[in-house]
Design an enzyme around this catalytic site. Structure first.
Site, PDB file in Angstrom:
ATOM      1  CG  LEU A 118      35.050  50.466  49.447  1.00 55.51           C
ATOM      2  CD1 LEU A 118      36.274  51.017  50.154  1.00 55.51           C
ATOM      3  CD2 LEU A 118      33.913  51.479  49.471  1.00 55.51           C
ATOM      4  N   PRO A 119      33.886  48.441  44.992  1.00 56.20           N
ATOM      5  CG  PRO A 119      31.954  48.059  43.749  1.00 56.20           C
ATOM      6  CD  PRO A 119      32.443  48.370  45.120  1.00 56.20           C
ATOM      7  CG  HIS A 120      38.739  49.883  43.233  1.00 57.83           C
ATOM      8  ND1 HIS A 120      38.413  49.171  44.360  1.00 57.83           N
ATOM      9  CD2 HIS A 120      40.039  49.620  42.983  1.00 57.83           C
ATOM     10  CE1 HIS A 120      39.481  48.513  44.788  1.00 57.83           C
ATOM     11  NE2 HIS A 120      40.478  48.753  43.960  1.00 57.83           N
ATOM     12  CB  ALA A 121      37.586  48.977  37.313  1.00 53.22           C
TER      13      ALA A 121
END
Length: 155
Positions: A64-67
């Site tokens: 769950l890559p997030h930024a």
């Protein structure tokens, strides 16, 4: 908050050419540029910076890559299914093939966390992941994700 409000059908891809974490970040940034009109370099940098804080590979082949990105007005999403899993430094040390990316405004506290919790709950469901892995057509992948949302609302 609904996944279908975060994820546009055109932000769903099945990819066979990604073979590294760096390539995956660039693929996510390409989606963000084409679908959400975000600067790809800014997106790659934000995702990589977040990964340095700790891996977003949550296990069972899911990440769950997030930024947070300055100038963004609402939480946006992208989904990539890889035909061949890659090392993504997941907590269970297993390769990852399902990536659900969230990009949030720089000051989105609660909304970002709600979106992350919603996506996390969805991607924790083994039957959903099995359906996603059994299909490589982006329209079908989106339909699986959207149907999951409708079923959760009906329950």
């Amino acid at each position: 908050m609904d996944i279908i409000n975060l994820l546009k059908p055109e932000a769903v891809r099945s990819v066979s050419t990604v073979s590294s974490k760096k390539m995956l970040m660039h693929a996510m940034a390409d989606i963000a540029a084409n679908v959400h009109e975000l600067d790809p370099e800014t997106t790659v940098r934000a995702l990589q910076d977040r990964e340095t804080l700790g891996p977003t590979g949550v296990g069972h082949g899911v990440a769950l890559p997030h930024a947070r990105i300055a100038g963004l007005d609402e939480v946006k999403a992208a989904f990539i299914r890889l035909e061949k899993p890659i090392d993504f430094s997941a907590v269970d040390r297993q390769p990852v093939d399902l990536f659900f990316c969230l990009l949030a405004p720089e000051n989105a506290g609660v909304e970002h966390l709600k979106a992350l919790a919603l996506v996390s709950r969805t991607m924790r469901d083994a039957s959903i992941c099995a359906k996603l892995r059994a299909n490589n057509d982006p329209e079908t992948l989106y339909a699986i994700i959207a149907e999951t949302q409708r079923l959760n609302q009906a329950a």
